[in-house]
Design a protein around this motif. Structure first.
Motif, PDB file in Angstrom:
ATOM      1  N   ALA A  85       6.481  -4.228 -56.131  1.00 21.58           N
ATOM      2  CA  ALA A  85       7.643  -4.989 -56.741  1.00 21.58           C
ATOM      3  C   ALA A  85       8.133  -4.148 -57.730  1.00 21.58           C
ATOM      4  O   ALA A  85       9.585  -3.779 -57.453  1.00 21.58           O
ATOM      5  N   GLU A  86       7.593  -3.311 -58.587  1.00 23.01           N
ATOM      6  CA  GLU A  86       8.340  -2.490 -59.664  1.00 23.01           C
ATOM      7  C   GLU A  86       8.535  -1.254 -58.978  1.00 23.01           C
ATOM      8  O   GLU A  86       9.795  -0.872 -59.321  1.00 23.01           O
ATOM      9  N   ALA A  87       7.733  -0.658 -58.256  1.00 20.88           N
ATOM     10  CA  ALA A  87       8.278   0.731 -57.419  1.00 20.88           C
ATOM     11  C   ALA A  87       9.920   0.022 -56.658  1.00 20.88           C
ATOM     12  O   ALA A  87      10.490   1.119 -56.835  1.00 20.88           O
ATOM     13  N   ILE A  88       9.826  -0.862 -56.095  1.00 25.91           N
ATOM     14  CA  ILE A  88      11.322  -1.391 -55.357  1.00 25.91           C
ATOM     15  C   ILE A  88      12.081  -1.294 -56.397  1.00 25.91           C
ATOM     16  O   ILE A  88      13.329  -0.789 -56.324  1.00 25.91           O
ATOM     17  N   VAL A  89      11.990  -1.997 -57.458  1.00 24.37           N
ATOM     18  CA  VAL A  89      13.081  -2.434 -58.423  1.00 24.37           C
ATOM     19  C   VAL A  89      13.623  -1.158 -59.085  1.00 24.37           C
ATOM     20  O   VAL A  89      14.872  -0.865 -59.194  1.00 24.37           O
ATOM     21  N   GLN A  90      12.558  -0.318 -59.291  1.00 19.46           N
ATOM     22  CA  GLN A  90      13.060   1.019 -59.924  1.00 19.46           C
ATOM     23  C   GLN A  90      13.937   1.950 -58.947  1.00 19.46           C
ATOM     24  O   GLN A  90      14.916   2.481 -59.168  1.00 19.46           O
ATOM     25  N   ALA A  91      13.459   1.795 -57.626  1.00 17.22           N
ATOM     26  CA  ALA A  91      14.192   2.594 -56.304  1.00 17.22           C
ATOM     27  C   ALA A  91      15.627   1.836 -56.398  1.00 17.22           C
ATOM     28  O   ALA A  91      16.656   2.573 -56.099  1.00 17.22           O
ATOM     29  N   MET A  92      15.721   0.478 -56.404  1.00 18.01           N
ATOM     30  CA  MET A  92      16.938  -0.031 -56.426  1.00 18.01           C
ATOM     31  C   MET A  92      17.917   0.412 -57.530  1.00 18.01           C
ATOM     32  O   MET A  92      19.156   0.620 -57.465  1.00 18.01           O
ATOM     33  N   GLU A  93      17.162   0.541 -58.693  1.00 15.97           N
ATOM     34  CA  GLU A  93      18.137   0.859 -59.834  1.00 15.97           C
ATOM     35  C   GLU A  93      18.442   2.514 -59.812  1.00 15.97           C
ATOM     36  O   GLU A  93      19.813   2.563 -60.286  1.00 15.97           O
ATOM     37  N   LYS A  94      18.103   3.105 -58.818  1.00 14.05           N
ATOM     38  CA  LYS A  94      18.629   4.677 -58.664  1.00 14.05           C
ATOM     39  C   LYS A  94      19.562   4.544 -57.624  1.00 14.05           C
ATOM     40  O   LYS A  94      20.353   5.490 -57.688  1.00 14.05           O
ATOM     41  N   ILE A  95      19.957   3.535 -56.899  1.00 15.63           N
ATOM     42  CA  ILE A  95      20.882   3.493 -55.853  1.00 15.63           C
ATOM     43  C   ILE A  95      22.400   3.000 -56.248  1.00 15.63           C
ATOM     44  O   ILE A  95      22.327   2.348 -57.637  1.00 15.63           O
ATOM     45  N   GLY A  96      23.491   3.988 -56.098  1.00 13.49           N
ATOM     46  CA  GLY A  96      24.647   3.677 -56.554  1.00 13.49           C
ATOM     47  C   GLY A  96      25.057   4.409 -57.360  1.00 13.49           C
ATOM     48  O   GLY A  96      24.427   5.509 -57.797  1.00 13.49           O
ATOM     49  N   ASN A  97      26.397   4.140 -58.044  1.00 15.43           N
ATOM     50  CA  ASN A  97      26.857   5.106 -59.073  1.00 15.43           C
ATOM     51  C   ASN A  97      27.796   4.389 -59.954  1.00 15.43           C
ATOM     52  O   ASN A  97      27.453   3.220 -60.040  1.00 15.43           O
ATOM     53  N   ASP A  98      28.583   4.864 -60.463  1.00 16.39           N
ATOM     54  CA  ASP A  98      29.761   4.244 -61.391  1.00 16.39           C
ATOM     55  C   ASP A  98      30.524   3.071 -60.768  1.00 16.39           C
ATOM     56  O   ASP A  98      30.600   2.119 -61.379  1.00 16.39           O
ATOM     57  N   GLU A  99      30.601   3.337 -59.415  1.00 17.66           N
ATOM     58  CA  GLU A  99      31.398   2.040 -58.876  1.00 17.66           C
ATOM     59  C   GLU A  99      30.717   1.016 -57.957  1.00 17.66           C
ATOM     60  O   GLU A  99      30.985  -0.163 -58.031  1.00 17.66           O
ATOM     61  N   VAL A 100      29.410   1.324 -57.571  1.00 15.60           N
ATOM     62  CA  VAL A 100      28.448   0.323 -57.102  1.00 15.60           C
ATOM     63  C   VAL A 100      27.134   0.436 -57.471  1.00 15.60           C
ATOM     64  O   VAL A 100      26.455   1.533 -57.676  1.00 15.60           O
ATOM     65  N   ARG A 101      26.708  -0.797 -57.738  1.00 10.48           N
ATOM     66  CA  ARG A 101      25.200  -0.729 -58.027  1.00 10.48           C
ATOM     67  C   ARG A 101      24.530  -1.750 -57.373  1.00 10.48           C
ATOM     68  O   ARG A 101      25.200  -2.787 -56.954  1.00 10.48           O
ATOM     69  N   VAL A 102      23.303  -1.703 -57.408  1.00  7.57           N
ATOM     70  CA  VAL A 102      22.688  -2.559 -56.865  1.00  7.57           C
ATOM     71  C   VAL A 102      21.918  -3.698 -58.095  1.00  7.57           C
ATOM     72  O   VAL A 102      21.579  -2.931 -58.806  1.00  7.57           O
ATOM     73  N   ARG A 103      22.071  -4.939 -57.781  1.00  7.26           N
ATOM     74  CA  ARG A 103      21.651  -5.838 -59.151  1.00  7.26           C
ATOM     75  C   ARG A 103      20.257  -6.723 -58.394  1.00  7.26           C
ATOM     76  O   ARG A 103      20.699  -7.326 -57.533  1.00  7.26           O
ATOM     77  N   VAL A 104      19.346  -6.338 -59.108  1.00  3.95           N
ATOM     78  CA  VAL A 104      18.343  -7.193 -58.701  1.00  3.95           C
ATOM     79  C   VAL A 104      18.454  -8.332 -59.397  1.00  3.95           C
ATOM     80  O   VAL A 104      17.953  -8.567 -60.662  1.00  3.95           O
ATOM     81  N   LEU A 105      18.581  -9.440 -58.752  1.00  3.82           N
ATOM     82  CA  LEU A 105      18.744 -10.971 -59.558  1.00  3.82           C
ATOM     83  C   LEU A 105      17.237 -11.308 -59.938  1.00  3.82           C
ATOM     84  O   LEU A 105      16.939 -11.743 -60.963  1.00  3.82           O
ATOM     85  N   HIS A 106      16.266 -10.990 -58.966  1.00  4.19           N
ATOM     86  CA  HIS A 106      15.132 -11.720 -59.465  1.00  4.19           C
ATOM     87  C   HIS A 106      14.126 -10.701 -58.510  1.00  4.19           C
ATOM     88  O   HIS A 106      14.230 -10.473 -57.384  1.00  4.19           O
ATOM     89  N   TYR A 107      12.947 -10.368 -59.270  1.00  3.08           N
ATOM     90  CA  TYR A 107      11.876  -9.887 -58.356  1.00  3.08           C
ATOM     91  C   TYR A 107      10.554 -10.594 -58.424  1.00  3.08           C
ATOM     92  O   TYR A 107      10.202 -11.309 -59.843  1.00  3.08           O
TER      93      TYR A 107
END
Ligand code: GDP
Length: 479
Positions: free
Chosen positions: A390-412
């Protein structure tokens, strides 16, 4: 869009038997509890010589915003004050201290009860209304529901601390809402107090207090010793005078819900802050998607009152359902109107939820982003078999995107996908991504019903790849 025969008769104030007869003459056989469609209802209404009014947004507006207030009917009203500031800087203590010392001092039965707001009278005789929920969460959620309730923000900054992140947020919220601020430099009793630091700190956020030759009033206070409280209240009264806050007590009431709950003994209860007009016992009203008739009202001291004028908070009994904080209350003429508007709004809200529910697949989110330039966040909900994944995925999610778009993990979380997960995903229009876990039966049903997308993965790389693709879909929209 259907109406029962009994309801139709009720709204036309005609006998049910007559309506059934009229229906029969038109070839429709229906008992009083059966529903007929809107077109048939319209036909019958016309036959009885009544005017057909199908509710629309425009109708609601018309029923609610009837008269403009004439300048000569306007009277000054108490300011409505919200206390904001960083956690632990003393918002709650200040609210308590003000309430204790000043609530209509000495009045019989002056035991204050928490109804979400209270009124105080200053030494010089001005009345002030305080919202009893500190912080900007309530402030913003009310604003987002369309109720701008606050006239003045008291920004609390602890003198032994400094401007902190939530101080800045509060400043930004007040500015965004165009609400003037007064700075209360709290904890001035502490030996480590350094009010000058607070004032200079504030400069960096374009809040220039009077002591720094600016316009924003600043008062040194202590919620514990009571020092400066009177001065703070007078500063608020002065600010209110400058604002020339006015309302027309002579019209039918409009107000905002600041708290509401379902009380076991009393049914739905809402604290309403009257914004214009006077709310009276017996008044019929709509409030958000609910309606009601004022059965009883209590003020902030637990006393029964028969009416409440502008800026007065009252607890209202007699609702048909529980409204939400920020919902606007409007008094209307008839129960039929109230019910019709409430039902119309419920329908609109239901349609909206359905539309939102339909947009919880990754593809739909991308599509929505194409239509709406403001969508720059891709919300997701993640469930995995073990904490590490779960944590590895959340970390990967945080790396996706840039100033304009980002992934927001609502809950894990860890474990099977549950109905609660589906509810959360639906509310935020997010897909659920399961890693080495499945949805349980009730969650699957609920996801199907609500149109929430659930995707299963057993390779982290695949999961990340899909989300990346969706995010870049959002990105290409920006070009
Ligand atoms: P909030 O999170 O902003 O609502 O802050 P609280 O009102 O809960 O106060 C946080 C802490 O600061 C509590 O322990 C209070 O007793 C203390 N506190 C609040 N105001 C004062 C003050 O004027 N002087 C001193 N010495 N302590 C204060």
């Amino acid at each position: 869009e259907a109406i029962t025969v009994a309801e139709l008769a009720n709204r036309m104030a005609e006998r049910v038997g007559d309506v059934i007869k009229a229906l029969m003459q038109n070839g429709v056989m229906a008992t009083q509890n059966q529903s007929i469609d809107a077109d048939t209802a319209e036909l019958i209404i016309e036959e009885f010589g009544h005017n057909v009014t199908r509710v629309s947004d425009a109708d609601v507006e018309q029923v609610i915003h009837t008269v403009e207030d004439k300048p000569e009917d306007l009277q000054s009203r108490a300011p409505i004050v919200t206390i904001m500031g960083h956690v632990d800087h003393g918002k709650t203590s200040l609210l308590d201290a003000i309430r204790k010392t000043k609530v209509v001092a000495g009045e019989a039965g002056g035991i204050t009860q928490h109804i979400g707001a209270y009124q105080v009278t200053t030494e010089s005789g001005s009345t002030l209304t305080f919202l009893d929920t500190p912080g900007h969460a309530a402030f913003t959620s009310m604003r987002s529901r369309g109720a701008q309730v606050t006239d003045i923000v008291v920004l609390v900054v602890a003198a032994d601390d400094a401007v902190m992140p939530q101080t800045v947020e509060a400043i930004n919220h007040a500015k965004a809402a165009g609400v003037p601020m007064i700075v209360a430099i709290n904890k001035i009793d502490k030996p480590s107090a350094n009010p000058t630091k607070v004032r200079t700190d504030l400069l960096q956020h374009e809040v220039v207090v009077e002591q720094m030759s600016g316009e924003v009033q600043d008062v040194e206070v202590s919620a514990i010793s009571g020092q400066g409280l009177d001065e703070l209240l007078e500063a608020i009264a002065l600010q209110a005078e400058i604002l020339e806050l006015k309302a027309n007590p002579g019209r039918s009431a409009q107000g905002a819900v600041i708290e509401a709950q379902l009380d076991v003994g009393r049914g739905p209860v809402a604290t309403v802050l009257v914004q214009n007009g006077t709310l009276r016992q017996g008044d019929i009203f709509v409030v958000g998607e609910q309606w009601g008739k004022v059965r009883a009202m209590e003020n902030d001291q637990g006393q029964r009152v028969k009416e409440a004028g502008p800026s007065v908070p009252v607890e209202v009994l007699g609702l048909n359902g529980t409204p939400e904080a920020g919902d606007v209350l409007n008094v209307v003429e008839t129960e039929a109107q109230a019910r019709e508007i409430a039902e119309y709004r419920q329908q609109v809200a239901k349609d909206k939820r359905a539309a939102a529910g339909a947009a919880t697949t990754l593809e739909a989110l991308m599509q929505k982003a194409k239509e709406d330039e403001n969508v720059s966040e891709l919300p997701v909900l993640i469930k995995a078999d073990v904490q590490g994944s779960a944590e590895a995925i959340v970390q990967a999610m945080e790396k996706i995107g840039n100033d304009e778009v980002r992934v927001r993990v609502l809950h894990y979380g860890v474990g099977a996908i549950t109905e609660t997960d589906v509810g959360l995903a639906e509310a935020s229009g997010a897909p659920i991504l399961g890693f080495n876990v499945r949805a349980n039966a009730s969650a699957r049903n609920s996801a199907n019903q609500k149109g929430v997308e659930v995707r299963y993965y057993s390779v982290i790389y695949d999961l990340v790849d899909d989300v990346k693709a969706a995010a870049s879909g959002l990105l290409s929209n920006e070009i």
